[in-house]
Each structure stands twice: as structure tokens, then as C-alpha cells.
Design a protein around this motif. Structure first.
Motif, PDB file in Angstrom:
ATOM      1  N   ALA A 113       5.432  -4.104  -2.510  1.00 60.00           N
ATOM      2  CA  ALA A 113       5.324  -2.897  -3.327  1.00 60.00           C
ATOM      3  C   ALA A 113       3.958  -2.412  -3.445  1.00 60.00           C
ATOM      4  N   TYR A 114       2.845  -3.248  -3.410  1.00 56.59           N
ATOM      5  CA  TYR A 114       1.530  -2.602  -3.767  1.00 56.59           C
ATOM      6  C   TYR A 114       1.013  -2.528  -2.376  1.00 56.59           C
ATOM      7  N   PHE A 115       1.419  -2.798  -1.028  1.00 53.13           N
ATOM      8  CA  PHE A 115       0.724  -2.716   0.148  1.00 53.13           C
ATOM      9  C   PHE A 115       1.550  -1.859   0.979  1.00 53.13           C
ATOM     10  N   LEU A 116       2.832  -1.681   1.047  1.00 58.12           N
ATOM     11  CA  LEU A 116       3.542  -0.876   2.157  1.00 58.12           C
ATOM     12  C   LEU A 116       3.634   0.570   1.594  1.00 58.12           C
ATOM     13  N   PRO A 117       3.354   0.870   0.495  1.00 56.93           N
ATOM     14  CA  PRO A 117       3.249   2.464   0.249  1.00 56.93           C
ATOM     15  C   PRO A 117       1.821   3.041   0.803  1.00 56.93           C
ATOM     16  N   ILE A 118       0.807   2.111   0.866  1.00 52.26           N
ATOM     17  CA  ILE A 118      -0.362   2.695   1.572  1.00 52.26           C
ATOM     18  C   ILE A 118      -0.204   2.907   2.833  1.00 52.26           C
TER      19      ILE A 118
ATOM     20  N   ARG B 286      -1.351  -1.513 -10.253  1.00 49.48           N
ATOM     21  CA  ARG B 286      -1.706  -0.161 -11.068  1.00 49.48           C
ATOM     22  C   ARG B 286      -3.113   0.273 -10.532  1.00 49.48           C
ATOM     23  N   GLN B 287      -3.703  -0.153  -9.459  1.00 44.84           N
ATOM     24  CA  GLN B 287      -4.973   0.051  -9.215  1.00 44.84           C
ATOM     25  C   GLN B 287      -4.967   1.235  -8.013  1.00 44.84           C
ATOM     26  N   ASP B 288      -5.698   2.200  -8.355  1.00 39.04           N
ATOM     27  CA  ASP B 288      -5.554   3.324  -7.352  1.00 39.04           C
ATOM     28  C   ASP B 288      -7.000   3.095  -6.431  1.00 39.04           C
ATOM     29  N   ASN B 289      -7.852   2.362  -6.893  1.00 41.06           N
ATOM     30  CA  ASN B 289      -8.935   2.051  -5.957  1.00 41.06           C
ATOM     31  C   ASN B 289      -8.788   1.005  -4.982  1.00 41.06           C
ATOM     32  N   LEU B 290      -8.678   1.389  -3.657  1.00 37.47           N
ATOM     33  CA  LEU B 290      -8.327   0.496  -2.767  1.00 37.47           C
ATOM     34  C   LEU B 290      -9.102  -1.055  -2.829  1.00 37.47           C
TER      35      LEU B 290
ATOM     36  N   TYR C 268      -7.487  -7.772  -6.735  1.00 36.37           N
ATOM     37  CA  TYR C 268      -6.248  -8.449  -7.434  1.00 36.37           C
ATOM     38  C   TYR C 268      -5.441  -9.159  -6.550  1.00 36.37           C
ATOM     39  N   SER C 269      -5.304  -8.553  -5.539  1.00 30.69           N
ATOM     40  CA  SER C 269      -4.326  -9.268  -4.478  1.00 30.69           C
ATOM     41  C   SER C 269      -4.984 -10.613  -4.099  1.00 30.69           C
ATOM     42  N   THR C 270      -6.256 -10.523  -4.136  1.00 29.60           N
ATOM     43  CA  THR C 270      -6.876 -11.839  -3.731  1.00 29.60           C
ATOM     44  C   THR C 270      -6.530 -13.110  -4.845  1.00 29.60           C
TER      45      THR C 270
END
Length: 493
Positions: A431-436, A303-307, A313-315
Motif C-alpha cells: 500500500a505504501y510502495f506500489l502507488p509510488i 502517511r508520509q509524503d516525504n520519500l 519508517y519502512s526500515t
């Protein structure tokens, strides 16, 4: 006849004191930036050589020791280099010179204030990290654990604005509160039970405590080690993202969070012992809590847009892989936990380096702003892609190895919940890395009038180096695998 000179004891002493001497040198040369940064790089390089000097002895089965001073019967400030500590020290000492090179490019390019203080605190933090890695007992570890918290506080509050001060209060409050309120009582209780706090293979608590009280002591340790960021003790970590990117890299990859999960594994293996914990009734709560943290933190990251916040949160999620691997209580899963300390370090520092490079070159901080940026910053986003693959756990990146060993251990012990969590969280990571990555290379730029290119050369060299190391750890993994295997007397394949 005089006893033979102990070179390994000297190397331990040098590993502890070189960063402190470097900090003094940095402070004395603060008015001359080129000389100050040369002192930083030379000190970091010398520390790496010293740590590498200890490696052959540990791989050969030796456990170098040095006792500084006995405080009370059974309590001493003492150091012992065992396999897990050797692995942690290697990771930190390899990444310090790279992070220092990155910091030079970042701090100068962004014209950050108080650069001398930054480098001094960084060096003191590395000295504390070496003390944690080589601690022979809980008392020594606790002392350096607290020094690490205090030395990194000025780094978290580096910008000096209200947001930084607020983050610093959260950082200091949670980490000092958890360690003094929970970890210290757990250490005192352990000493009262066993008469020692030494780290010993098989643990020191067998036959001293059992049943619910053993579970309570484990709970004190796990929540007292706030740097491991188990929920709900994780809030300090995303709060600290107000700090400059080199500090975020230190917090997430080199020192602070790794000190937390390192301490968790060391307590489980050397204080409780795997066999002792296997007999604890309803002892699976730690596995459930780690699983909860992995999944919930991954959902929040989505849900985070800030990189930097997404990376933070990944950490939180990735740290609990280490705790999950240890909580499975299988030799191979504990090996996976130890390997993940190294794999996550190289992959996550690459991601933070890339985030800092994007901020420095393009002044972008939000993921929604990164469309098409891969073509203007191919080195940066190429390295980011490698870090992403490692976080997901895809070969040929290092993160695959640690997850593989955790999965094998989970299957061996029939911990199907752990298997499901690793699989589900891998999908969430994707899901939260590949779209970047997809957006950076496959979508049109948000601002097609931008004229920026890559960040300054020191930044690009540093992030491509850590990306290369992420791949190299997968291809040439025998040394970390050997150290992880020695942790529980498991032969490396």
C-alpha cells in the motif's frame, strides 16, 4: 617447532585494520579529490577480497579466531568468525564499494561540503562494522558498537545546519543512552552470572537464570540495542534522515541498523539460546513488541509524503521482521531472520539510492512530486521497482526468501499472530510502495516542462548494481542460505 601460520587470523586482522588504513589514506589525500576517492574505492575493494577469503573456511565448518588481548579473567578483546557474522560482513563489504561509487557521484553533483571528513568517517564506520561482525564476545561487540555510533554521528550532522544538529542530538542521545544505560548493565549481569560473555552455540545462560529475571535480562538487551529501532527506541532513525542520501544508505542498509538486528539475533542464539528462551513464562512479549513495531511503523509510513521519511519508517518496520523471526524461536524462522539482514540490505539501499538520484537529477523530495518521473528516469525507477518488490516480499526479489522462512517457522510453532502480522504488513508494504511506482509510470508529470534525465553515471551504475544483486540473491541464494542454516545446525534445502 613453530606452529603453522594462521592465515585466517591474518585475514581477520586485515578486515579490522584495512578500513582504518584507508581512513588515514583518505585524510592524507583530502586535497586531491580524484586520489582521495581512488583510495576509498581501492580500500573498499580490498576489504571485500579479505572477507571473501574467510568465506570458504566458514562454509567448511571452521570458525577462525583471533584473540587480541585478555582484559580480565573471562573478558578479552577477541574475534571469531561464525556464520551470522560472516553473512553480516559479506553484506557490508559487498555494499561498501558500491556505496562509495554512489557517494562520489552524489557528493560531487550536489557540491557537498566536508567530503574528506565524510569518506574518513565512512571508512571508520566500516572498520567498526567488521569488529561487530567478528566479535567473539559481548565486550568486544560493545566496544565496536559504540565506535560505530560515534563514527556515524559526524555523518548524521554532515550538513551542519540546525536541523542536522538537532537530529544529531537525538541520534547520539538515544543510541548512547540505550547502550550505556541498558545494554552495558545487561552485559555486566551476564558476565556475573555465567563468568563469560563469549558467544557460544546454545547460549551461556542455561541453568544460570530462569523465570521473570531471565525475561528482565532479555528486556535490557532488546531495548539496550537501540540500533535495532524497536519502538519506542526508533526515533533516532527518522530523525537522521536530514543527512545526505549516502549516509541514509549507510544507516539503513550497510552498517548501523544491521548492526542492531545482527546483535539481537546473536544475543538470542548465542547468549540466551533458543531452548532456554522457549521455557521463559510469558516470553512472547518480544514477539508482540516486534509485531506492534512492524504494523505501527507501516501505518506511519503510509502517511508520509516525504520519500526519505517513508523509507525511514519502512526500515523501522522491516527491521522488526528480523526480531520477529528470531522471537518466533523456531530454527527456520531464525534462518529467515538471518536472511532478512541480507535481503533488506540490498533492497533498501536500492530504494535510498533511487531517492538520492531523484533529488540529484530533479531536486524532488516529495512523493506527490514524482508523477510521471519514471519515463524521464527509467533506470532509477526501474531499480526502485525492484527494491519495492523485495520490501513487499514478491519473487523474484530477495525479500520473498526471508519472509517465506519466517512464515514456515511461524506455522511450525503455531504462532498464528506472527503469520497474521507478516501477511498484514505485506499488504501495508504494498500500500505504501506500489502507488509510488504506479504514479511514476502511469500518471502525467507534475511539471511537464522539466528537462532533466537520469542522475550522473556513478549514481545510476550503483543503483542498478544493487537492484541486480537484489534479484541475484533470490536466484543464487545457496551461500547465504548455507550460512543461515549453519547458525542453528539446520541443513540448507
Amino acid at each position: 617447532m613453530n606452529p603453522p601460520f594462521d592465515w585466517n587470523a591474518l585475514l581477520i586482522l586485515l578486515a579490522l585494520t584495512l578500513p582504518l588504513l584507508g581512513a588515514i589514506g583518505i585524510a592524507l589525500t583530502g586535497q586531491r579529490p580524484n586520489l582521495r576517492e581512488a583510495v576509498t574505492l581501492v580500500t573498499a575493494g580490498l576489504l571485500l577480497l579479505v572477507v571473501l577469503g574467510l568465506l570458504p573456511a566458514v562454509l567448511g565448518g571452521a570458525r577462525p579466531e583471533w584473540v587480541f588481548r585478555e582484559l580480565l579473567p573471562g573478558i578479552a578483546i577477541a574475534f571469531k568468525v561464525e556464520p551470522l557474522g560472516m553473512l553480516f560482513a559479506l553484506v557490508a563489504s559487498i555494499l561498501w564499494p558500491i556505496n562509495s561509487l554512489y557517494s562520489i557521484g552524489y557528493m560531487r553533483s550536489n557540491q557537498e561540503q566536508h567530503q574528506t571528513r565524510f569518506y574518513v568517517c565512512f571508512a571508520v564506520a566500516l572498520a567498526a562494522t567488521m569488529g561487530i561482525a567478528f566479535s567473539a564476545n559481548l565486550v568486544t561487540l560493545f566496544i565496536f558498537y559504540e565506535v560505530l555510533t560515534l563514527s556515524t554521528y559526524p555523518l548524521v550532522t554532515h550538513k551542519g545546519n540546525q536541523a542536522a544538529r538537532d537530529a544529531g542530538r537525538v541520534y547520539l542521545g538515544l543510541l548512547l543512552g540505550s547502550s550505556i544505560g541498558l545494554l552495558l548493565p545487561a552485559i555486566i549481569w551476564t558476565w556475573w552470572l555465567a563468568g563469560t560473555t563469549d558467544f557460544l552455540p546454545g547460549g551461556i545462560l542455561a541453568d544460570h537464570l530462569e523465570g521473570p529475571l531471565l525475561g528482565l535480562l532479555l528486556l535490557l538487551f532488546m531495548f539496550g540495542i537501540g540500533k535495532a529501532a524497536l519502538m519506542p527506541m526508533h526515533r533516532w532513525l527518522p530523525a537522521a534522515m536530514v543527512a545526505p542520501t549516502p549516509v541514509s544508505a549507510l544507516l539503513h542498509a550497510v552498517a548501523v541498523v544491521k548492526a542492531g538486528v545482527f546483535t539481537v539475533v546473536k544475543v538470542i542464539v548465542y547468549i540466551f539460546g533458543i531452548e532456554t528462551l522457549q521455557g521463559v513464562p510469558r516470553g512472547e512479549w518480544l514477539l508482540y513488541l516486534a509485531a506492534f513495531t512492524i504494523i505501527v511503523a507501516s501505518i506511519i509510513a503510509l502517511r508520509q509524503d516525504n520519500l526519505k521519511k517513508r523509507l525511514a519508517y519502512s526500515t523501522v518496520s522491516q527491521l522488526s521482521y528480523v526480531i520477529l523471526g528470531a522471537a518466533i524461536l523456531a530454527p527456520l524462522s531464525v534462518m529467515g531472520a538471518a536472511l532478512h539482514i541480507a535481503a533488506h540490505a540490498f533492497g533498501k539501499i536500492t530504494l535510498f539510492f533511487a531517492a538520492g538520484a531523484i533529488y540529484t537529477a530533479a531536486h524532488k523530495t516529495e512523493i506527490s512530486q514524482l508523477r510521471g518521473i519514471g519515463w524521464r528516469m527509467p533506470w532509477t525507477m526501474g531499480a526502485f521497482t525492484i527494491g519495492t518488490l523485495s520490501m513487499i516480499g514478491v519473487p523474484p526479489a530477495a525479500g520473498f526468501l526471508s519472509k517465506w522462512y519466517m512464515l514456515i517457522g511461524a506455522f511450525q510453532t503455531e504462532q498464528l499472530l506472527a503469520v497474521a502480522v507478516i501477511v498484514l504488513s505485506t499488504l501495508l508494504n504494498a500500500a505504501y510502495f506500489l502507488p509510488i511506482v504506479y504514479s511514476a509510470f502511469s500518471r502525467p508529470e507534475v511539471d511537464d516542462t522539466a528537462s532533466h534525465g537520469e542522475a550522473p553515471r556513478p549514481i545510476v551504475i550503483a543503483l542498478t548494481t544493487t537492484a541486480t544483486l537484489t534479484l541475484a540473491l533470490f536466484l543464487f541464494h545457496q551461500i547465504p542460505l548455507n550460512l543461515a542454516g549453519q547458525l542453528l545446525e539446520v541443513p540448507a534445502p
